[in-house]
Design a protein around this motif. Structure first.
Motif, mmCIF file in Angstrom:
data_model
loop_
_atom_site.group_PDB
_atom_site.id
_atom_site.type_symbol
_atom_site.label_atom_id
_atom_site.label_comp_id
_atom_site.label_asym_id
_atom_site.label_seq_id
_atom_site.Cartn_x
_atom_site.Cartn_y
_atom_site.Cartn_z
ATOM 1 N N UNK A 37 42.828 67.137 37.561
ATOM 2 C CA UNK A 37 43.049 66.219 36.455
ATOM 3 C C UNK A 37 44.492 65.726 36.467
ATOM 4 N N UNK A 38 44.658 64.432 36.223
ATOM 5 C CA UNK A 38 45.988 63.822 36.141
ATOM 6 C C UNK A 38 45.942 62.738 35.065
ATOM 7 N N UNK A 39 47.101 62.194 34.755
ATOM 8 C CA UNK A 39 47.132 61.095 33.780
ATOM 9 C C UNK A 39 48.350 60.210 34.024
ATOM 10 N N UNK A 40 48.237 59.001 33.535
ATOM 11 C CA UNK A 40 49.366 58.080 33.511
ATOM 12 C C UNK A 40 49.508 57.604 32.074
ATOM 13 N N UNK A 41 50.663 57.084 31.762
ATOM 14 C CA UNK A 41 50.903 56.597 30.401
ATOM 15 C C UNK A 41 51.413 55.168 30.488
ATOM 16 N N UNK A 42 50.718 54.279 29.806
ATOM 17 C CA UNK A 42 51.106 52.871 29.758
ATOM 18 C C UNK A 42 50.981 52.398 28.322
ATOM 19 N N UNK A 43 52.028 51.775 27.827
ATOM 20 C CA UNK A 43 52.036 51.235 26.464
ATOM 21 C C UNK A 43 51.589 52.285 25.446
ATOM 22 N N UNK A 44 52.181 53.477 25.549
ATOM 23 C CA UNK A 44 51.891 54.585 24.632
ATOM 24 C C UNK A 44 50.434 55.042 24.639
ATOM 25 N N UNK A 45 49.718 54.759 25.700
ATOM 26 C CA UNK A 45 48.340 55.228 25.826
ATOM 27 C C UNK A 45 48.218 56.010 27.131
ATOM 28 N N UNK A 82 40.149 58.120 45.981
ATOM 29 C CA UNK A 82 41.551 58.331 45.588
ATOM 30 C C UNK A 82 41.673 58.883 44.176
ATOM 31 N N UNK A 83 41.102 58.171 43.224
ATOM 32 C CA UNK A 83 41.138 58.594 41.828
ATOM 33 C C UNK A 83 39.935 58.018 41.107
ATOM 34 N N UNK A 84 39.457 58.788 40.140
ATOM 35 C CA UNK A 84 38.285 58.377 39.378
ATOM 36 C C UNK A 84 38.587 58.636 37.900
#
Length: 131
Positions: free
Chosen positions: A3-11, A32-34
């Protein structure tokens, strides 16, 4: 996958990435990523089918001949139906107990059931199971 995450515009956007590729300097994993929601939707759909599959019911009946196939099918159907009212932590615990492995391919997912985990779940549901 992990599990991973990114943050864009406070989301935050959660997704699964290929664990091996994340350790290498070069990428070879075809997936690559789902996004997490895509995996969850697909896993739940397949899990519903798996819990009603004659093959799984037959496998469970091999280890437990004290319950009829229709009764077993009913119990497994109920498990799927209560999923929607479970909190996320309960869903994760249930999934980890009844699924041994989820294999992610470019064009499909494959779920390997944990028959011992399902057996424990049946015992918790009050079904008498052979030791």
């Amino acid at each position: 996958m992990s599990l991973a995450h990114t943050k864009k515009a406070n989301k935050r956007y959660h997704y699964f990435i290929c664990t091996e590729d994340s350790k290498r300097n070069f990428k070879i994993c075809p997936v690559k990523r789902v996004p997490v929601d895509i995996i969850q939707t697909e896993v739940l759909g397949q899990l519903a089918e798996l819990l009603q599959s004659p093959a799984l019911i037959a496998k469970i009946m091999e280890i437990n001949n004290k319950v009829s196939a229709p009764k077993l099918s009913e119990i497994l159907k109920n498990i799927h139906e209560i999923w929607g009212v479970m909190c996320h932590v309960e869903q994760c615990k249930l999934l980890h107990s009844i699924v041994s492995k989820i294999l992610v391919f470019e064009d499909r997912l494959e779920i390997e059931p944990n028959v011992d985990g399902i057996k424990t779940l049946l015992i918790d549901a009050g079904v008498k199971v052979k030791k």
